[in-house]
Design an enzyme around this catalytic site. Structure first.
Site, PDB file in Angstrom:
ATOM      1  N   LYS A   1       0.834  -1.200   0.000  1.00 31.91           N
ATOM      2  CA  LYS A   1       0.000   0.000   0.000  1.00 31.91           C
ATOM      3  C   LYS A   1       0.869   1.250   0.000  1.00 31.91           C
ATOM      4  O   LYS A   1       2.080   1.195   0.217  1.00 31.91           O
ATOM      5  CB  LYS A   1      -0.924  -0.017   1.215  1.00 31.91           C
ATOM      6  CG  LYS A   1      -0.199  -0.064   2.548  1.00 31.91           C
ATOM      7  CD  LYS A   1      -1.162  -0.188   3.705  1.00 31.91           C
ATOM      8  CE  LYS A   1      -0.407  -0.223   5.037  1.00 31.91           C
ATOM      9  NZ  LYS A   1      -1.324  -0.231   6.185  1.00 31.91           N
TER      10      LYS A   1
ATOM     11  N   TYR B   1      16.233  29.915   8.623  1.00 31.41           N
ATOM     12  CA  TYR B   1      15.042  30.623   9.092  1.00 31.41           C
ATOM     13  C   TYR B   1      14.981  30.661  10.616  1.00 31.41           C
ATOM     14  O   TYR B   1      15.314  29.689  11.296  1.00 31.41           O
ATOM     15  CB  TYR B   1      13.781  29.932   8.570  1.00 31.41           C
ATOM     16  CG  TYR B   1      13.479  30.199   7.123  1.00 31.41           C
ATOM     17  CD1 TYR B   1      13.178  31.486   6.676  1.00 31.41           C
ATOM     18  CD2 TYR B   1      13.476  29.161   6.201  1.00 31.41           C
ATOM     19  CE1 TYR B   1      12.890  31.727   5.338  1.00 31.41           C
ATOM     20  CE2 TYR B   1      13.186  29.377   4.866  1.00 31.41           C
ATOM     21  CZ  TYR B   1      12.895  30.664   4.443  1.00 31.41           C
ATOM     22  OH  TYR B   1      12.615  30.896   3.123  1.00 31.41           O
TER      23      TYR B   1
END
EC number: 5.1.1.1
Length: 348
Positions: free
Chosen positions: A32, A243
């Site tokens: 999956k 940042y």
């Protein structure tokens, strides 16, 4: 090429062989989520060559794609079951639904072709599955080829819920004595023979993750993620990197700006514990991970230059350890890998 994902199908095959030896019963791979982010079709084709005859997917579309790729021979089980409007596509493609509720059972009886299903019985996880009483009410009405359940705490071998779910699953199995039984996925397989029944459903361990959410030397690494150095900067003491000025250099540093960020699957939460592997050692990530870049400490490393590749996940930086540094699991880390990396496959 700035970011590269190498998928080692030979390692996948070795992991599958390990699971089969350990389990001593059928091992039915879960493919999956596009084979846990690494390519369901290529993985399944290799696993068929290694002897797999049953596969698990989550969604109908995954099952349809797998059926088209593999042909009519393998059993393909769809974990979502008989959701609204999917009975006819399931029948037409020869897919086996995993029935998860009384509504799904009634829908299959009304819209299916009478073929046998897998019945999911909830044994305590409270996610999907019928209750034991509901399962008892389906005897004689629904053709059940297999009974399954799912362990909630298998990655913690000493958790008392494992034994409780095992006892509940034995009760469920007794309702359908002629049906096959499957309880264990990756972690459950390694809990011991009591949990293996007729079939195990390995997932993360096939793709390189340890069965207990930690590095396991028995498991071969399947995915290697590498990214190129874009630039090497010399950062003086007192300057910030990235940042939010989340990292400030205490001493002069050499910093490699590497072409991988959270858009490539490097979790933003990798700061401050994350690392990369380069020139024979682990090197810490510095500051916040950006969308397309991350900074790495290369102080004193003469090999750091633009174009050189750094390992972010792989044999020197196992996926479980990279995931733990970001506060997550190998499952999430692999399935979040971006499609923009150059992909190459070994062994298939």
């Amino acid at each position: 090429m700035t970011t590269r994902l190498t998928i080692d199908l030979d390692a996948l095959a070795r992991n599958y062989a390990l699971v089969r030896r350990t389990a001593g019963v059928e091992a039915a791979p879960a493919v999956k989520a596009d084979g846990y982010g690494l390519g369901a079709i290529a993985a399944a084709r290799r696993l068929v060559a290694e002897g797999a005859t049953t596969f698990y997917v989550a969604r109908l579309d995954e099952g349809l794609a797998l059926r088209q790729a593999l042909g009519s021979a393998p059993v393909i089980q769809v974990l979502d079951g008989v959701t609204d409007g999917v009975a006819r596509p399931l029948v037409d493609a020869g897919l086996t639904p995993v029935v998860n509720s009384l509504d799904q059972a009634e829908r299959w009886l009304a819209e299916g072709d009478g073929s046998a299903v897998t019945l999911h019985v909830d044994t305590g996880m409270n996610r999907l599955g019928v209750t034991l009483a509901e399962a008892a009410g389906l005897r004689g009405r629904l053709a059940v080829a297999q009974v399954m359940s799912h362990l909630a705490c298998a990655a913690e071998p000493d958790h008392p819920m494992n034994a409780a779910q095992l006892a509940a699953f034995r009760d469920a199995r007794s309702l359908f004595p002629d049906a096959l039984a499957s309880l264990a996925a990756s972690a459950g397989t390694f809990l011991g023979p009591d949990y293996r029944f007729d079939q195990v459903r390995p997932g993360i361990t096939l793709y390189g993750g340890g069965p207990f959410d930690a590095f396991d030397p028995r498991i071969a690494p399947v995915a290697t993620v590498e990214a190129a150095i874009l630039q090497v900067r010399h950062v003086p003491a007192g300057d910030a990197i990235g940042y939010g000025a989340a990292f400030v250099a205490e001493t002069p540093m050499a910093v490699a700006i590497v072409a991988a960020g959270y858009a490539d699957g490097v979790p933003r939460s990798s700061h401050p514990r994350g690392a990369a592997w380069f020139a024979g050692k682990r090197r810490r990530l510095l500051g916040r991970v950006s969308m397309d870049m991350v900074a790495v400490d290369v102080t004193g490393c003469a090999d750091a230059r633009p174009g050189a590749m750094m390992e972010l996940i792989g044999p020197n930086l196992p996926v479980d350890e990279a995931a733990a540094a970001a506060g997550t699991t190998a499952y999430e880390l692999l399935t979040r890998l971006s499609g923009r990396a150059e992909r190459r496959r070994l062994g298939g």
